[in-house]
Design a protein around this motif. Structure first.
Motif, short mmCIF file in Angstrom:
data_model
loop_
_atom_site.label_atom_id
_atom_site.label_comp_id
_atom_site.label_asym_id
_atom_site.label_seq_id
_atom_site.Cartn_x
_atom_site.Cartn_y
_atom_site.Cartn_z
N ALA A 117 0.83 -1.21 0.00
CA ALA A 117 0.00 0.00 0.00
C ALA A 117 0.87 1.26 0.00
N GLN A 118 1.93 1.25 0.79
CA GLN A 118 2.80 2.43 0.85
C GLN A 118 3.54 2.63 -0.48
N ARG A 119 3.96 1.51 -1.08
CA ARG A 119 4.66 1.65 -2.36
C ARG A 119 3.73 2.19 -3.44
N ALA A 120 2.48 1.76 -3.43
CA ALA A 120 1.51 2.28 -4.40
C ALA A 120 1.28 3.77 -4.16
N TRP A 121 1.16 4.15 -2.89
CA TRP A 121 1.01 5.57 -2.55
C TRP A 121 2.23 6.37 -3.02
N LEU A 122 3.43 5.82 -2.79
CA LEU A 122 4.65 6.53 -3.17
C LEU A 122 4.71 6.76 -4.68
N ALA A 123 4.39 5.74 -5.45
CA ALA A 123 4.44 5.89 -6.91
C ALA A 123 3.50 7.01 -7.35
N ALA A 124 2.31 7.03 -6.79
CA ALA A 124 1.33 8.06 -7.17
C ALA A 124 1.78 9.44 -6.68
N ALA A 125 2.34 9.49 -5.49
CA ALA A 125 2.78 10.78 -4.93
C ALA A 125 3.96 11.33 -5.73
N LEU A 126 4.86 10.46 -6.15
CA LEU A 126 5.98 10.91 -6.99
C LEU A 126 5.46 11.46 -8.32
N ASP A 127 4.49 10.76 -8.90
CA ASP A 127 3.93 11.22 -10.18
C ASP A 127 3.21 12.57 -10.02
N ALA A 128 2.62 12.76 -8.86
CA ALA A 128 1.89 14.02 -8.62
C ALA A 128 2.84 15.17 -8.28
N HIS A 129 4.10 14.85 -8.00
CA HIS A 129 5.09 15.88 -7.64
C HIS A 129 6.35 15.65 -8.47
N ALA A 130 6.17 15.68 -9.79
CA ALA A 130 7.28 15.29 -10.68
C ALA A 130 8.17 16.46 -11.08
N GLN A 131 7.77 17.67 -10.72
CA GLN A 131 8.47 18.84 -11.28
C GLN A 131 9.73 19.23 -10.54
N LYS A 132 9.84 18.80 -9.32
CA LYS A 132 11.03 19.17 -8.53
C LYS A 132 11.79 17.91 -8.14
N PRO A 133 13.09 18.04 -7.84
CA PRO A 133 13.84 16.89 -7.33
C PRO A 133 13.15 16.29 -6.10
N ALA A 134 13.14 14.97 -6.05
CA ALA A 134 12.53 14.25 -4.92
C ALA A 134 13.63 13.62 -4.08
N ILE A 135 13.57 13.88 -2.78
CA ILE A 135 14.49 13.27 -1.82
C ILE A 135 13.66 12.34 -0.96
#
Ligand code: FE2
Length: 266
Positions: free
Chosen positions: A141-159
Motif C-alpha cells: 500500500a505504501q509503495r503504491a502511494w509513493l508511486a502516485a505521490a511521486l507522479d503528482a510531484h514530478a516537477q522538482k527533485p525528490a528526496i
C-alpha cells in the motif's frame, strides 16, 4: 532561518531515563550536544528530520516524553520537527507524543508525508513493520502511494527518506521490499537521493541509477569504535545538495566534512 537547509538526524535512541548509557555513550548527552549546536547555528535550518529509532527500547511513551523535553529548544527556536519511525519505535506512541502536522497523514496504517520546499520535495516513508522486527518493509500500500505521490510531484527533485537501508546483500536487516522500491524510484528521474539510518554508519554512495544513497550517522552510539556520531546539515541547491557532517566529538577527524552531491539528470 533558511528553508533550503534541513538538519538530518537518525538513531537517537533516547530512553526515559536521561542517564541511560549504551556502548559507552549517554544518548541524552549526545542529543543535548546536537541540539546546542543546532540552535547556535548563525542561520537556522527550517526543519529537523529525525529518521527513525527515536527510542532506545521499543517506543515507550516515557522515552518519547524525555525526547520531547530534549528537543524543546529546537521547537522554541521555530524549527519544524519531522519524526519518522524506526524499528525501535512504536508508531502509535510516537504519534501520540508528537502529533501529526499539516501535510502529514496516517495512510494505510503508516506515517508518511510529502514536505515541499523551494528546491526539493521530501518524501518521508515509514519502514517500520513490527511483524519482521529489526528489518524493515514499506509494504504494497505504501509503495503504491509513493508511486502516485511521486507522479503528482514530478516537477522538482525528490528526496526520499526511510529508516532502513536498501538490501545490497551486505547489511543484515534491510528494507525487505528493496527490489519493488527500486522499481518505483529508478525510472522516476525526479528521484535524486535516498536517505536512511539504521546502520549507525555515516557513508555516502551512489546507486547504479545515479540516485545518491546517504547513510546518516547516529546521534546516539556507533557500532564500531572510531565511527562518527553526529548529524548532517543539508543545504539544498538547484542541481544538488551539500552535506556537512557535524560530529558530537568536535575533535573527530571527520567533523566538518563536506560532501557536495550533484543530482542525476532527467
Ligand atoms: Fe538504530
Amino acid at each position: 532561518m533558511d528553508s533550503n537547509t534541513w538538519a538530518l538526524l537518525a538513531d537517537l535512541h533516547i530512553a526515559a531515563k536521561r542517564t541511560k548509557a549504551a556502548r559507552g555513550v549517554v544518548m541524552a548527552d549526545n542529543l543535548t550536544a546536537v541540539v546546542r549546536d543546532l540552535t547556535a547555528l548563525p542561520t537556522l535550518p527550517s526543519a529537523v528530520l529525525i529518521a527513525g529509532d527515536c527510542s532506545f527500547g521499543e517506543g515507550e511513551a516515557d522515552d518519547y516524553a524525555t525526547l520531547g523535553d530534549l528537543l524543546q529548544p529546537l521547537r522554541s527556536a521555530g524549527m519544524t520537527l519531522h519524526f519518522m519511525t524506526g524499528n525501535h519505535d512504536n508508531r502509535d506512541n510516537l504519534r501520540a507524543a508528537f502529533g501529526i502536522r499539516a501535510g502529514e497523514g496516517t495512510k494505510f496504517g503508516r506515517h508518511v508525508a510529502v514536505v515541499q520546499t523551494p528546491l526539493a520535495n521530501w518524501f518521508l516513508l515509514d519502514s517500520l513493520d513490527p511483524k519482521i522486527a529489526v528489518a524493515g518493509r514499506l509494504g504494497d500500500a505504501q509503495r503504491a502511494w509513493l508511486a502516485a505521490a511521486l507522479d503528482a510531484h514530478a516537477q522538482k527533485p525528490a528526496i526520499l527518506v526511510a529508516h532502513h537501508y536498501l538490501d545490497d546483500g551486505v547489511g543484515k536487516q534491510p528494507l525487505q521490499d528493496t527490489k519493488e522500491f527500486l522499481e518505483i524510484i529508478v525510472s522516476r528521474k525526479q528521484v535524486k537521493a535516498f536517505i536512511y539510518g539504521h546502520s549507525h554508519d555515516w557513508k555516502v554512495s551512489r546507486h547504479a541509477s545515479g540516485i545518491h544513497l546517504i547513510n546518516l550517522p547516529p546521534v546516539g552510539y556507533v557500532f564500531s569504535a572510531g565511527k562518527p556520531a553526529g548529524w548532517v546539515l543539508a543545504t539544498m541547491q538547484a542541481d544538488g545538495i551539500r552535506l556537512q557532517l557535524k560530529c558530537v566529538d568536535r575533535n573527530h577527524p571527520m567533523h566538518g566534512q563536506v560532501v557536495p552531491l550533484e543530482w542525476r539528470r532527467e
